[in-house]
Motif scaffolding. Structure first.
Motif, short mmCIF file in Angstrom:
data_model
loop_
_atom_site.label_atom_id
_atom_site.label_comp_id
_atom_site.label_asym_id
_atom_site.label_seq_id
_atom_site.Cartn_x
_atom_site.Cartn_y
_atom_site.Cartn_z
N PHE A 108 0.79 -1.22 0.00
CA PHE A 108 0.00 0.00 0.00
C PHE A 108 0.82 1.28 0.00
O PHE A 108 0.28 2.38 -0.07
CB PHE A 108 -0.97 0.00 1.18
CG PHE A 108 -1.97 -1.12 1.08
CD1 PHE A 108 -2.88 -1.15 0.05
CD2 PHE A 108 -1.98 -2.15 2.00
CE1 PHE A 108 -3.80 -2.19 -0.06
CE2 PHE A 108 -2.88 -3.19 1.90
CZ PHE A 108 -3.80 -3.21 0.87
N ASP A 109 2.17 1.17 0.04
CA ASP A 109 3.01 2.36 -0.05
C ASP A 109 2.83 3.07 -1.39
O ASP A 109 2.97 4.28 -1.47
CB ASP A 109 4.49 1.98 0.13
CG ASP A 109 4.93 2.12 1.58
OD1 ASP A 109 4.19 2.75 2.36
OD2 ASP A 109 5.99 1.59 1.94
N ALA A 110 2.52 2.29 -2.43
CA ALA A 110 2.41 2.86 -3.77
C ALA A 110 0.96 3.25 -4.10
O ALA A 110 0.46 2.99 -5.18
CB ALA A 110 2.93 1.87 -4.79
N THR A 111 0.28 3.87 -3.15
CA THR A 111 -1.12 4.23 -3.38
C THR A 111 -1.31 5.74 -3.56
O THR A 111 -2.42 6.24 -3.46
CB THR A 111 -2.02 3.75 -2.22
OG1 THR A 111 -1.53 4.34 -1.00
CG2 THR A 111 -2.03 2.25 -2.13
N GLY A 112 -0.22 6.44 -3.80
CA GLY A 112 -0.31 7.89 -3.98
C GLY A 112 -0.88 8.26 -5.33
O GLY A 112 -1.20 7.41 -6.17
N THR A 113 -0.99 9.56 -5.58
CA THR A 113 -1.59 10.03 -6.83
C THR A 113 -0.78 9.65 -8.06
O THR A 113 -1.31 9.56 -9.16
CB THR A 113 -1.75 11.56 -6.79
OG1 THR A 113 -0.48 12.14 -6.47
CG2 THR A 113 -2.76 11.98 -5.75
N SER A 114 0.52 9.40 -7.89
CA SER A 114 1.35 9.03 -9.03
C SER A 114 1.19 7.56 -9.41
O SER A 114 1.68 7.12 -10.45
CB SER A 114 2.83 9.31 -8.71
OG SER A 114 3.25 8.53 -7.61
N ALA A 115 0.51 6.79 -8.57
CA ALA A 115 0.36 5.35 -8.82
C ALA A 115 -0.99 5.06 -9.45
O ALA A 115 -1.78 4.27 -8.95
CB ALA A 115 0.52 4.58 -7.51
N PRO A 119 -3.57 -1.30 -8.64
CA PRO A 119 -4.93 -1.77 -8.29
C PRO A 119 -5.27 -1.60 -6.82
O PRO A 119 -6.44 -1.66 -6.44
CB PRO A 119 -4.88 -3.26 -8.68
CG PRO A 119 -3.44 -3.62 -8.62
CD PRO A 119 -2.70 -2.40 -9.06
N TRP A 120 -4.24 -1.38 -5.98
CA TRP A 120 -4.49 -1.22 -4.54
C TRP A 120 -4.80 0.22 -4.16
O TRP A 120 -5.12 0.51 -3.02
CB TRP A 120 -3.27 -1.70 -3.75
CG TRP A 120 -2.90 -3.10 -4.06
CD1 TRP A 120 -1.84 -3.54 -4.79
CD2 TRP A 120 -3.61 -4.28 -3.67
NE1 TRP A 120 -1.85 -4.91 -4.89
CE2 TRP A 120 -2.91 -5.38 -4.21
CE3 TRP A 120 -4.77 -4.51 -2.93
CZ2 TRP A 120 -3.34 -6.69 -4.02
CZ3 TRP A 120 -5.19 -5.82 -2.75
CH2 TRP A 120 -4.48 -6.88 -3.28
N LYS A 121 -4.68 1.14 -5.15
CA LYS A 121 -4.93 2.55 -4.87
C LYS A 121 -6.44 2.81 -4.74
O LYS A 121 -7.25 2.10 -5.32
CB LYS A 121 -4.37 3.38 -6.02
CG LYS A 121 -4.62 4.87 -5.91
CD LYS A 121 -4.01 5.59 -7.10
CE LYS A 121 -4.34 7.06 -7.05
NZ LYS A 121 -5.31 7.47 -8.04
N GLY A 122 -6.79 3.83 -4.03
CA GLY A 122 -8.19 4.24 -3.96
C GLY A 122 -8.96 3.60 -2.83
O GLY A 122 -8.43 2.89 -1.99
N LYS A 123 -10.27 3.85 -2.81
CA LYS A 123 -11.12 3.36 -1.73
C LYS A 123 -11.55 1.92 -1.96
O LYS A 123 -11.58 1.44 -3.09
CB LYS A 123 -12.37 4.25 -1.63
CG LYS A 123 -12.06 5.70 -1.26
CD LYS A 123 -13.35 6.50 -1.15
CE LYS A 123 -13.07 7.98 -0.92
NZ LYS A 123 -12.40 8.23 0.35
N TYR A 124 -11.91 1.26 -0.88
CA TYR A 124 -12.45 -0.09 -0.93
C TYR A 124 -13.90 -0.03 -0.45
O TYR A 124 -14.20 0.62 0.55
CB TYR A 124 -11.67 -1.02 0.00
CG TYR A 124 -10.35 -1.49 -0.55
CD1 TYR A 124 -10.06 -2.84 -0.67
CD2 TYR A 124 -9.39 -0.58 -0.98
CE1 TYR A 124 -8.85 -3.28 -1.18
CE2 TYR A 124 -8.18 -1.00 -1.49
CZ TYR A 124 -7.92 -2.35 -1.59
OH TYR A 124 -6.73 -2.78 -2.11
N VAL A 125 -14.78 -0.70 -1.17
CA VAL A 125 -16.20 -0.69 -0.82
C VAL A 125 -16.68 -2.14 -0.62
O VAL A 125 -16.50 -2.98 -1.49
CB VAL A 125 -17.06 -0.03 -1.92
CG1 VAL A 125 -18.53 0.00 -1.51
CG2 VAL A 125 -16.56 1.38 -2.21
#
Length: 206
Positions: A108-115, A119-125
Motif C-alpha cells: 500500500f506504499d504505492a497508493t499515492g496520486t502518481s500510482a 490496483p491497490w490505490k483508492g477506496k475499498y467498498v
C-alpha cells in the motif's frame, strides 16, 4: 361456537406450520463439494468504505470490518501482535505477524496520486456478504469493489468471531475455494430472478 373455535385453531395451526417451513427471503440451499449448505445474503444499506492507508488512531467499530481490513489495508502497522493473533486462525507467530505488516506496508506504499495504475490505490467498498452455514462451519464470503475491480474472499466464524485464514487439508481447501466461486454466482442468479433478497449487512456487524 365450539366448532368455529376448533376450525379457527386448525387454520391458525396450518398457517403457522407453513410460515415455519418456508425459508427466509434472504436464504437458499445448495450443495458444495458434497456438503449441504444454507446460504444467507446480506448487503449494506449505506456504503461501507475504507482506505487502504489508514490513520494510526483509526479502528472500525465492527470486528468483521476489522478482519476484512487486516488483509486489505495497512491497519496491521498500528496493531499489536496480540490484536493480529485475535483475528487469525493460524497459531500465534510473532515472525508471521511482522511479515504481514511488512507485506501490507509494501503493497500500500504505492497508493499515492502518481500510482494511477496500482490496483491497490483508492477506496475499498464492501458490496455484499454471503454467510454459508454447513457441517464444516460458518463462513462469510464477502465482495469488495476496488480501483482494480472486484475481490471475493472469505472469513470463518470461530466462537462468534470472524477470522482470516485458509482451511487445513485438501478437502477443506477445496471446500473454501468452491464457496468463493460458486456461492456468489448462485446468489447472483437467484437475485436476478427475484427469488432471494439480501437483508441489511448491518445485522452482522458485531
Amino acid at each position: 361456537m365450539k366448532t368455529i373455535a376448533l376450525a379457527y385453531l386448525s387454520c391458525l395451526g396450518l398457517l403457522t406450520a407453513q410460515a415455519i417451513s418456508q425459508p427466509a427471503k434472504n436464504e437458499f440451499s445448495m450443495e458444495i463439494e458434497g456438503v449441504k449448505c444454507l446460504v444467507k445474503a446480506y448487503r449494506p444499506t449505506t456504503p461501507i468504505v475504507f482506505e487502504p492507508m489508514v490513520d494510526k488512531d483509526f479502528r472500525p467499530k465492527s470486528q468483521l470490518v476489522l478482519a476484512i481490513m487486516l488483509t486489505h489495508s495497512d491497519i496491521s502497522s498500528y496493531m499489536s501482535d496480540e490484536e493480529i493473533f485475535a483475528l487469525v486462525r493460524a497459531k500465534p507467530d510473532k515472525e508471521l505477524a511482522q511479515k504481514h505488516r511488512s507485506m501490507m506496508k509494501t503493497m500500500f506504499d504505492a497508493t499515492g496520486t502518481s500510482a494511477a495504475d496500482n490496483p491497490w490505490k483508492g477506496k475499498y467498498v464492501v458490496d455484499q456478504a454471503l454467510v454459508v452455514e454447513s457441517e464444516k462451519g460458518k463462513f462469510l464470503v464477502y465482495q469488495l469493489t476496488t480501483q482494480g475491480g472486484k475481490l471475493t474472499e472469505s472469513l470463518k466464524n470461530v466462537a462468534g468471531k470472524w477470522l482470516i485464514g485458509g482451511e487445513d487439508g485438501d478437502a477443506g481447501r477445496n471446500f473454501q475455494k468452491s464457496i468463493l466461486e460458486l456461492v456468489p454466482a448462485e446468489f447472483a442468479k437467484r437475485h436476478k430472478a427475484s427469488s432471494v433478497e439480501p437483508l441489511p449487512l448491518e445485522v452482522l456487524l458485531n
